[in-house]
Design an enzyme around this catalytic site. Sequence first.
Site, mmCIF file in Angstrom:
data_model
loop_
_atom_site.group_PDB
_atom_site.id
_atom_site.type_symbol
_atom_site.label_atom_id
_atom_site.label_comp_id
_atom_site.label_asym_id
_atom_site.label_seq_id
_atom_site.Cartn_x
_atom_site.Cartn_y
_atom_site.Cartn_z
ATOM 1 N N ASP A 19 -0.832 -9.074 -1.667
ATOM 2 C CA ASP A 19 -0.433 -9.887 -2.483
ATOM 3 C C ASP A 19 0.541 -9.469 -3.058
ATOM 4 O O ASP A 19 0.447 -8.216 -3.869
ATOM 5 C CB ASP A 19 -2.184 -10.057 -3.454
ATOM 6 C CG ASP A 19 -1.897 -10.732 -4.766
ATOM 7 O OD1 ASP A 19 -1.928 -11.997 -4.292
ATOM 8 O OD2 ASP A 19 -1.894 -10.117 -5.566
ATOM 9 N N GLU A 43 3.733 -10.925 0.500
ATOM 10 C CA GLU A 43 3.750 -11.522 -0.343
ATOM 11 C C GLU A 43 5.240 -11.049 -1.546
ATOM 12 O O GLU A 43 5.061 -10.210 -2.015
ATOM 13 C CB GLU A 43 3.049 -12.017 -1.505
ATOM 14 C CG GLU A 43 2.951 -13.261 -2.097
ATOM 15 C CD GLU A 43 2.055 -13.532 -3.320
ATOM 16 O OE1 GLU A 43 1.674 -14.587 -3.300
ATOM 17 O OE2 GLU A 43 1.198 -12.526 -3.781
#
Length: 711
Positions: free
Chosen positions: A346, A383
């Site tokens: 993330d 990401e």
Amino acid sequence: MLLPRGVTTLDRMSPAPSTAPASALSSHAFDDLGVTLHDGGGTLRVWSEDAGGIDLVVFDDADLDWSIADIPLEPVGDGVWSVSSDLLRPGARYAVRADGPRTPGATFNRGTLLIEPYSRGLATGDGYEDWRSVVVDRSFDWGGVTKPLTPMDRTVIYEGHVKGLSKRHPGVPPALHGTYAGLAHPAMIEHFQRLGVTALQLLPIHAFATEPRLLQHGLANYWGYNSLNFFTPHAAYATEENRRRGPDAVLREVKGMVKLLHEAGIEVILDVVYNHTSEEGLGGPRTSLRGLDNRHYYRQQDDGTYIDVTGCGNSLNTATDAAARLVLDSLRYWAQDVQIDGFRFDLAATLGRDAAHAFTPDHPLLQAIIADPALAGVKKIAEPWDVGMGGWQTGNFGDGWHEWNDRYRDRVRNFWLSDIDYARRADVTPVGVGGFATRLAGSSHTFSAERGPLASVNFVTAHDGFTLHDLVSYDVKHNLGNGEQNRDGADTNRSFNHGAEGHTDDAGILATRRKAMRNLLGTLLLSAGVPMLTAGDEFGRSQRGNNNAYCHDSPLTWLSWDHAGWQEDLQAHVARLIALRQQNPALRPVRYAKRGEHVPSASVMEWYDEHGETMSDERWNDSSKRTLQYVAASTPEHEARNRILLVVHGSERPVTVTLPEIDDAHRFVRLWSSLDERPAQEASAHAPGDRIDLPGTAMELFRVESVNPHP
């Protein structure tokens, strides 16, 4: 997490050279942090460079508020503090507390009980900050089950939530609903196998907490992007029985889930949140890192103000040796002890920021994650952005990394949705087919030739944003239920409601929406790269227009398994498309082809217009030309050549397509069409030069059969 808004290629930063020493992560000073068990108890090692003293506090097994020992740790060098005690045994509840200087950025408080950062288990009392670390017995019988090791070109990712996947499944026993064990129940495995997905990408299962702000509104952090600890599994996803038994049993349930999924040939990828923690901004909870060494664990200005590039209050400072090693050790633990197959990082750009807070793909942590032998064969998916300066880094990660491709998402949505909406209003489409074709063929404009198309993790939807159903059913977000007056969530969705906002009984609109979903799914699963399907999209799940449902732990976000006929039809399309992807290597190139060269594991691509003629340079960017024929031929080393023809029509105006005359082509066998409400059971065949009529927005896939098949 947050998707970048309004970024362009001008936002991309030139990578800055790293200032962190390359050897820092291999320093033995950071070995064996946390509790190590041995005969006669255990040894606890904690890192804090600025602390003046650290204590171990051990609690009664039955009462987390009753301490039975308070033992000081001794400094042993390099910022490490250590103590050995016969009280540190499996099941022991403990905490640490630290004292230190009162300087800018330091938040030491000897009265605060802290989670030990390397805890493998947690127990909680009544308060938000009332957490205790637990010494865990990590033994587990894997019974010879090993990781599936699915090659990346055969990987099809299914992104879902541990609780939401099985919470309402009628085939899963109620006691297992919404649990790790429920996710690995035969009823769930049957669904995954029927679809053909090869990997489950689970939203965070690291122990996390709901923010006080949400609790005040009666809401919960459902997604879990608010980590308390990087080693402990979230206990609330375990069965009630195992929660009562304690952290040992919770960990065994997680490992049992992984074992059963591996037996079924399904990999487990974890969405991991190392970019920030649940301690939020200054004034937020002090549960662990902030109380141990706030200055070194979090990015700060000289006056102690946080440098927040995550939008969550704090940013882990991976430019320091201790914070970077904490991340690396956590990855090693999950990959080895829990046998996890991969990680989706993330806001991964935060992890690659150096001491000057600029992103560099040569960051020692990013390099160490790729080079670490303990992580060999583990899938690493970034990401590739955060919300700080220079935060958009799609395509800029190095070899060994795969990246969420937001450019792919945006172009595909534009082509099938917002461009069609524009054409209805202006009677002309804004762009042609060129940009879409680039994404279809593996995004070579974004990723280097060395990394190839498999660097791209393609997605049309994700946990964050509209579901597939809502993407074709809503023009705008409907987030009032989130308690922020509809201010949260992305405003630019590239969605199209096709004539009515949300629910409608108009049969024509509903049929057009269903076809739009089939076109989007067909694009996703037939594109070069690694496809990621969002759980529930295979049967058109809706969140009633909420594009930021992070705070809803309810039937709004739990998958419903009671399906109408059209949903069963859509699911059949997904299963057919995944099967066709696996059966046709031409759809799964590992390398980009080069004109005039033989590139092993690449697909040679040829492009034709609706007349069956080679695409001219002018047609690629002609906004009125929205029809494309795409021939891809695999170049395998040891198997027969495979060729496919994909026809794409991106306009609502009908078109007649002339199938191309290509070398050695005998006939085209139709394998799939987005025009069918349910996949056809019998394949039809056409000859080169045949004409097919498409009534509007459609995709059709053909297998190219040769006169003399190649060996």
